[in-house]
Design a protein around this motif. Structure first.
Motif, PDB file in Angstrom:
ATOM      1  N   PHE A 143      -8.610  -2.353   1.270  1.00  0.00           N
ATOM      2  CA  PHE A 143      -9.824  -2.874   1.647  1.00  0.00           C
ATOM      3  C   PHE A 143     -10.732  -1.709   2.175  1.00  0.00           C
ATOM      4  O   PHE A 143     -12.019  -1.794   1.924  1.00  0.00           O
ATOM      5  CB  PHE A 143      -9.581  -3.696   3.061  1.00  0.00           C
ATOM      6  CG  PHE A 143     -10.840  -4.286   3.723  1.00  0.00           C
ATOM      7  CD1 PHE A 143     -11.534  -5.434   3.204  1.00  0.00           C
ATOM      8  CD2 PHE A 143     -11.413  -3.632   4.778  1.00  0.00           C
ATOM      9  CE1 PHE A 143     -12.687  -5.637   3.654  1.00  0.00           C
ATOM     10  CE2 PHE A 143     -12.434  -4.200   5.522  1.00  0.00           C
ATOM     11  CZ  PHE A 143     -13.105  -5.229   4.924  1.00  0.00           C
ATOM     12  N   GLN A 144     -10.373  -0.955   2.835  1.00  0.00           N
ATOM     13  CA  GLN A 144     -11.065   0.492   3.185  1.00  0.00           C
ATOM     14  C   GLN A 144     -11.795   0.904   1.981  1.00  0.00           C
ATOM     15  O   GLN A 144     -13.203   1.397   1.955  1.00  0.00           O
ATOM     16  CB  GLN A 144     -10.239   1.148   4.076  1.00  0.00           C
ATOM     17  CG  GLN A 144     -10.058   0.906   5.486  1.00  0.00           C
ATOM     18  CD  GLN A 144      -8.907   1.587   6.112  1.00  0.00           C
ATOM     19  OE1 GLN A 144      -7.655   1.793   5.694  1.00  0.00           O
ATOM     20  NE2 GLN A 144      -9.190   2.500   7.107  1.00  0.00           N
ATOM     21  N   TYR A 145     -11.108   1.071   1.033  1.00  0.00           N
ATOM     22  CA  TYR A 145     -11.543   1.876  -0.366  1.00  0.00           C
ATOM     23  C   TYR A 145     -12.581   0.717  -0.711  1.00  0.00           C
ATOM     24  O   TYR A 145     -13.684   1.279  -1.453  1.00  0.00           O
ATOM     25  CB  TYR A 145     -10.442   2.038  -1.312  1.00  0.00           C
ATOM     26  CG  TYR A 145     -10.919   2.478  -2.717  1.00  0.00           C
ATOM     27  CD1 TYR A 145     -11.383   3.380  -3.121  1.00  0.00           C
ATOM     28  CD2 TYR A 145     -10.877   1.159  -3.475  1.00  0.00           C
ATOM     29  CE1 TYR A 145     -11.817   3.743  -4.432  1.00  0.00           C
ATOM     30  CE2 TYR A 145     -11.354   1.380  -5.072  1.00  0.00           C
ATOM     31  CZ  TYR A 145     -11.784   2.856  -5.276  1.00  0.00           C
ATOM     32  OH  TYR A 145     -12.233   2.901  -6.602  1.00  0.00           O
ATOM     33  N   ASP A 156     -10.177   9.444  -4.412  1.00  0.00           N
ATOM     34  CA  ASP A 156      -8.414   9.368  -4.158  1.00  0.00           C
ATOM     35  C   ASP A 156      -8.505   8.632  -2.617  1.00  0.00           C
ATOM     36  O   ASP A 156      -9.375   9.116  -1.835  1.00  0.00           O
ATOM     37  CB  ASP A 156      -7.905  10.579  -4.292  1.00  0.00           C
ATOM     38  CG  ASP A 156      -6.385  10.407  -4.487  1.00  0.00           C
ATOM     39  OD1 ASP A 156      -5.886   9.173  -4.479  1.00  0.00           O
ATOM     40  OD2 ASP A 156      -5.690  11.486  -4.574  1.00  0.00           O
ATOM     41  N   VAL A 157      -7.674   7.967  -2.456  1.00  0.00           N
ATOM     42  CA  VAL A 157      -7.049   7.555  -1.243  1.00  0.00           C
ATOM     43  C   VAL A 157      -5.711   8.241  -0.940  1.00  0.00           C
ATOM     44  O   VAL A 157      -4.640   7.835  -1.734  1.00  0.00           O
ATOM     45  CB  VAL A 157      -7.056   6.048  -1.138  1.00  0.00           C
ATOM     46  CG1 VAL A 157      -6.683   5.612   0.345  1.00  0.00           C
ATOM     47  CG2 VAL A 157      -8.345   5.550  -1.375  1.00  0.00           C
ATOM     48  N   VAL A 183      -2.268   6.792  -2.993  1.00  0.00           N
ATOM     49  CA  VAL A 183      -1.947   5.541  -3.123  1.00  0.00           C
ATOM     50  C   VAL A 183      -3.062   4.980  -4.133  1.00  0.00           C
ATOM     51  O   VAL A 183      -3.194   3.681  -4.101  1.00  0.00           O
ATOM     52  CB  VAL A 183      -1.807   4.721  -2.018  1.00  0.00           C
ATOM     53  CG1 VAL A 183      -0.660   5.197  -1.090  1.00  0.00           C
ATOM     54  CG2 VAL A 183      -3.206   4.774  -0.776  1.00  0.00           C
ATOM     55  N   SER A 184      -3.820   5.743  -4.714  1.00  0.00           N
ATOM     56  CA  SER A 184      -4.868   5.314  -5.478  1.00  0.00           C
ATOM     57  C   SER A 184      -4.318   4.135  -6.497  1.00  0.00           C
ATOM     58  O   SER A 184      -4.906   3.176  -6.855  1.00  0.00           O
ATOM     59  CB  SER A 184      -5.599   6.073  -6.297  1.00  0.00           C
ATOM     60  OG  SER A 184      -6.338   6.990  -5.241  1.00  0.00           O
ATOM     61  N   HIS A 185      -3.319   4.701  -7.174  1.00  0.00           N
ATOM     62  CA  HIS A 185      -2.633   3.951  -8.368  1.00  0.00           C
ATOM     63  C   HIS A 185      -2.325   2.427  -7.792  1.00  0.00           C
ATOM     64  O   HIS A 185      -2.192   1.347  -8.354  1.00  0.00           O
ATOM     65  CB  HIS A 185      -1.580   4.672  -9.045  1.00  0.00           C
ATOM     66  CG  HIS A 185      -0.252   4.969  -7.969  1.00  0.00           C
ATOM     67  ND1 HIS A 185      -0.474   5.776  -6.855  1.00  0.00           N
ATOM     68  CD2 HIS A 185       0.908   4.416  -7.897  1.00  0.00           C
ATOM     69  CE1 HIS A 185       0.758   5.730  -6.428  1.00  0.00           C
ATOM     70  NE2 HIS A 185       1.493   4.952  -6.713  1.00  0.00           N
ATOM     71  N   ARG A 186      -1.890   2.227  -6.440  1.00  0.00           N
ATOM     72  CA  ARG A 186      -1.190   1.108  -5.894  1.00  0.00           C
ATOM     73  C   ARG A 186      -2.526   0.290  -5.744  1.00  0.00           C
ATOM     74  O   ARG A 186      -2.590  -0.853  -5.790  1.00  0.00           O
ATOM     75  CB  ARG A 186      -0.519   1.114  -4.906  1.00  0.00           C
ATOM     76  CG  ARG A 186       0.950   2.016  -5.162  1.00  0.00           C
ATOM     77  CD  ARG A 186       1.632   2.227  -3.756  1.00  0.00           C
ATOM     78  NE  ARG A 186       1.881   1.058  -3.108  1.00  0.00           N
ATOM     79  CZ  ARG A 186       2.953   0.995  -2.045  1.00  0.00           C
ATOM     80  NH1 ARG A 186       3.289   2.408  -1.439  1.00  0.00           N
ATOM     81  NH2 ARG A 186       3.208  -0.057  -1.315  1.00  0.00           N
ATOM     82  N   ILE A 187      -3.702   0.982  -5.119  1.00  0.00           N
ATOM     83  CA  ILE A 187      -4.879   0.370  -4.694  1.00  0.00           C
ATOM     84  C   ILE A 187      -5.539  -0.284  -6.096  1.00  0.00           C
ATOM     85  O   ILE A 187      -6.137  -1.592  -5.751  1.00  0.00           O
ATOM     86  CB  ILE A 187      -5.733   1.371  -3.933  1.00  0.00           C
ATOM     87  CG1 ILE A 187      -5.168   1.542  -2.749  1.00  0.00           C
ATOM     88  CG2 ILE A 187      -7.262   0.859  -4.009  1.00  0.00           C
ATOM     89  CD1 ILE A 187      -6.033   2.375  -1.583  1.00  0.00           C
ATOM     90  N   GLU A 188      -5.647   0.182  -6.881  1.00  0.00           N
ATOM     91  CA  GLU A 188      -6.268  -0.171  -8.164  1.00  0.00           C
ATOM     92  C   GLU A 188      -5.887  -1.623  -8.538  1.00  0.00           C
ATOM     93  O   GLU A 188      -6.189  -2.507  -8.965  1.00  0.00           O
ATOM     94  CB  GLU A 188      -6.250   0.709  -9.625  1.00  0.00           C
ATOM     95  CG  GLU A 188      -7.067   2.033  -9.350  1.00  0.00           C
ATOM     96  CD  GLU A 188      -6.526   3.067 -10.485  1.00  0.00           C
ATOM     97  OE1 GLU A 188      -5.966   2.533 -11.554  1.00  0.00           O
ATOM     98  OE2 GLU A 188      -6.946   4.048 -10.394  1.00  0.00           O
TER      99      GLU A 188
END
Length: 498
Positions: A143-145, A156-157, A183-188
């Protein structure tokens, strides 16, 4: 920009998390917050005083960073508009490291722990006082991203987690203390679902009436709902939800099928031995088992309880994050079965490594005891095992004492001794008031082991605080109550076996 923020019109990270758990939770928080249950626990108050030293050490990685807010502020306490404006000013000035920057994009609002411009672009850093990541933390980060990338490009996060393998030698090294996880891959993968949830929450917040939602797992997972009493007002005493050990899914299946009280469970249903005893609701004493336990105790006997804390930042050389450090014990030494119990207690001197002091005081107190009675002794065994490794000159004596430890909770765990007031539980906090109703913990300033651990850490980090003497007395009172409880429980065993 308005001079005052209307919180009913924005979706913050906290609001988003509430809505994800339950849309009704979100709506009630926005429009009927007066119905909220107060959850300011003693632990929470002490934690607030303790602050976030971990984040302060993370900030040392970016000494040029500028602050846009403060740690630990609730949504309603924070000067959001001031922080948002300051964030914009610092970004316009070309600052490359911001702490607690805040953003408001349309009706979406959040802050992040740290925003850093690296070679590839802007990176969000989120600091956790933990060594592992939960799905909930990643979802909130998504959500923050989702909010920030609408205003600035985010490449990136990353989470800054505590590295459990880091061992302190000299000053804390902020570069080695943390392990960084992208965790960018999980966020996507989460963004499409975040998009749908945001649309749903906007629709929910436009409703004039509270959404309908039956009680379920969302009432307690991942966190207890602040409005549980609103939705659970029709749940009776001794409800199906009080049957200890029953899986939550099965509880709600029973509830849906009209089985609302423990007594309503059909007698042919498969339940455990312990659950059957709780369901029957009668006092139970298996005299042979209780007497066998009593006979296993040799005198002198020491009824003893330890308290320790697990600081995220190793305070002394040779320690790692979250190592258990003992600082307090209280016990009663009994020379004979009918002898008078003599109090022995010790609280370490604040401001120094307490381990050696604790070790030597404990050995002096326990040396003569043939049996040490401890309630669920996992903590005590772990402390003594570690002390034996740390002080090898005392290892033989410590290990000999460890072999004399007896678990006082065994007759209760085995249900050789059970009172209906225990409600199926075997924890000290439930057992002691069941045996001695006036010996509860509500009259103490410190009521849990966790609160005691936090309080000693507060004392360690604020050595000149004027309340420290009172705080230390409160710590002793709490540990003494646990030690008294051990004696009361054993006396109850003796009375039951007669």
């Amino acid at each position: 920009m308005d001079t005052k923020l209307d919180f009913t019109r924005v979706i913050s990270k906290t609001s988003f998390a509430r809505g994800w758990q339950c849309e009704k939770f979100l709506w009630l928080h926005k429009y009927q917050s007066e119905l909220k249950e107060e959850r300011d626990s003693p632990e929470g108050k002490i934690l607030k005083e303790l602050g976030n030293p971990v984040f302060e050490w993370f900030k040392k990685r970016y000494p040029e960073g500028k602050s846009c807010g403060k740690f630990g502020e609730r949504d309603e306490e924070k000067d959001w508009l001031g922080s948002i404006e300051l964030t914009r000013q610092l970004l316009d000035q070309g600052e490359k490291a911001l702490f607690y920057p805040s953003f408001l994009v349309d009706d979406l609002m959040c802050d992040v722990h740290c925003l850093v411009k690296e070679k590839e672009g802007w990176v969000i850093y989120l600091v956790k006082i933990a060594s592992r990541l939960s799905d909930r933390s990643v979802r909130n980060a998504a959500f923050q991203y989702y909010v920030l990338q609408k205003e600035i490009p985010i490449v990136d996060v990353r989470f800054a987690l505590i590295d459990r393998h880091y061992e302190r030698q000299g000053a804390i090294d902020p570069q080695k203390l943390f392990k960084i996880r992208s965790v960018s891959h999980r966020i996507e993968k989460l963004i499409p679902e975040i998009d749908k949830k945001v649309a749903l929450f906007r629709k929910v917040l436009k409703q004039e009436k509270v959404p309908r939602r039956k009680i379920g797992n969302q009432c307690t997972e991942p966190l207890p709902c602040d409005f549980k009493s609103v939705c659970w007002k029709d749940v009776p005493e001794n409800s199906i939800f009080e049957l200890v050990g029953l899986p939550k899914d099965r509880m709600f299946e029973y509830w849906k099928d009209g089985v609302k009280k423990i007594a309503d469970i059909p007698r042919d249903e498969e339940i455990s031995f312990s659950q059957k005893i709780q369901m029957d609701g009668h006092r139970r004493v298996e005299k042979k088992g209780v007497q066998h336990f009593i006979d296993s105790v040799q005198y002198p006997a020491l009824f003893i309880d330890f308290e320790g804390y697990l600081p995220s930042l190793p305070p002394f050389d040779g320690l790692r994050p979250f190592d258990l450090i003992p600082f307090l014990f209280a016990g009663y030494l009994m020379e004979s079965p009918k002898g008078k119990a003599k109090l022995v207690e010790f609280l370490c001197t604040p401001g120094q490594d307490p381990r050696r002091e604790f070790c030597e005081a404990f050995l002096n107190a326990a040396r003569s005891a043939k049996t040490l009675l401890v309630y669920d002794p996992l903590t005590e065994q772990n402390v003594l095992k570690k002390l034996a490794q740390t002080f090898p000159e005392h290892a033989d004596e410590i290990n000999d004492i460890r072999s004399r430890i007896v678990d006082l909770s065994l007759p209760i765990r085995r249900k050789d001794f059970y009172l209906p007031e225990m409600k199926g539980y075997h924890s000290m906090k439930q057992v002691l008031p069941a045996i001695k109703p006036h010996k509860h913990y509500q009259d103490l300033e410190i009521m849990t082991g966790r609160a005691a651990a936090y309080m000693f850490q507060v004392i360690q980090e604020n050595l000149n605080h004027p309340e420290n003497e009172n705080r230390m007395n409160d710590l002793k009172a709490y540990c003494r109550r646990d030690a008294e409880g051990l004696v009361h429980i054993f006396r109850a065993f003796e009375a039951a076996a007669e």
